[in-house]
Write an enzyme that holds these catalytic residues in place. Structure first.
Site, PDB file in Angstrom:
ATOM      1  N   CYS A  11       0.762  -1.112   0.184  1.00 20.80           N
ATOM      2  CA  CYS A  11       0.050   0.034  -0.152  1.00 20.80           C
ATOM      3  C   CYS A  11       0.802   1.280  -0.154  1.00 20.80           C
ATOM      4  O   CYS A  11       2.066   1.098   0.061  1.00 20.80           O
ATOM      5  CB  CYS A  11      -0.832   0.115   1.162  1.00 20.80           C
ATOM      6  SG  CYS A  11      -0.165   0.101   2.910  1.00 20.80           S
ATOM      7  N   CYS A  85      -2.045   1.234  -4.213  1.00 22.30           N
ATOM      8  CA  CYS A  85      -0.722   1.777  -4.359  1.00 22.30           C
ATOM      9  C   CYS A  85      -0.507   2.266  -5.814  1.00 22.30           C
ATOM     10  O   CYS A  85       0.268   3.033  -6.080  1.00 22.30           O
ATOM     11  CB  CYS A  85       0.408   1.044  -4.177  1.00 22.30           C
ATOM     12  SG  CYS A  85       0.598  -0.355  -5.054  1.00 22.30           S
ATOM     13  N   CYS A  89       3.080   0.342  -8.128  1.00 22.42           N
ATOM     14  CA  CYS A  89       3.263  -1.111  -7.866  1.00 22.42           C
ATOM     15  C   CYS A  89       4.004  -1.656  -9.297  1.00 22.42           C
ATOM     16  O   CYS A  89       3.052  -1.597 -10.382  1.00 22.42           O
ATOM     17  CB  CYS A  89       1.852  -1.818  -7.463  1.00 22.42           C
ATOM     18  SG  CYS A  89       1.413  -1.314  -5.978  1.00 22.42           S
TER      19      CYS A  89
END
Length: 138
Positions: A11, A85, A89
Site C-alpha cells: 500500500c 498503491c 506497484c
C-alpha cells in the site's frame, strides 16, 4: 529456492492495511508462507490505531516498520496484493496479483479501523486456504 510461497502486501504508506494483512497471514499461516509488506511512500511508523486493532485480536505488529517497496522484493514474490498503491506497484509477468479495495485506516480511530481489520482477516483466510491448497496439489 524455497517451496514456500512468498506473499507481498503493498500500500502507499505501509503503515495500516498492508501491515494488518501481513500480521494476519503470519498469524494464520505460520511459517508455511513467506510474508512481506512494503509501501510506495512509507510512513515513519505503523498506524497506532492499526496496532491497537490487531492487539485486540492477539496479534502484535508493534515490531514492524514501514518499508520502501523495492523492485527485487516484488520480483521475487509469488503473490502481490496491492491496496491502493496505484501505478507505483511494479507488474511482473507470471505473478499472481490481487487488488484489494479497502478503506484506508490513516487518520481513523480504532473504532473505525476494526471493520477494516476484520475485512482483511476474511480475505487473508481465503488467500491462506488457496495457498495451502496449491502447495498440497503439487
Amino acid at each position: 529456492m524455497s517451496d514456500k510461497p512468498s506473499v507481498l502486501f503493498v500500500c502507499v504508506h505501509n503503515a495500516g492495511r498492508s501491515q494488518m494483512a501481513a500480521g494476519w497471514l503470519r498469524h494464520l499461516a505460520g511459517d508455511t508462507v513467506e510474508v512481506r509488506s512494503a509501501g510506495s511512500a512509507p510512513a515513519n511508523q505503523v498506524n497506532p490505531a492499526a496496532v491497537e486493532a490487531m492487539r485486540e485480536v492477539g496479534i502484535d505488529i508493534t515490531d514492524q516498520t514501514p518499508k520502501l517497496l523495492e523492485w527485487e522484493t516484488a520480483e521475487s514474490s509469488d503473490v502481490i496484493v496491492t491496496m491502493g498503491c496505484g501505478d507505483a506497484c511494479p507488474v511482473f509477468p507470471g505473478k499472481r496479483y490481487e487488488d484489494w479495495q479497502l478503506d484506508d485506516p490513516a487518520g481513523k480511530d480504532v473504532d473505525a479501523v476494526r471493520p477494516i481489520r476484520d475485512e482483511i482477516r476474511a480475505r487473508i483466510e481465503k488467500l491462506a486456504g488457496e495457498l495451502a491448497a496449491g502447495r498440497t496439489a503439487g
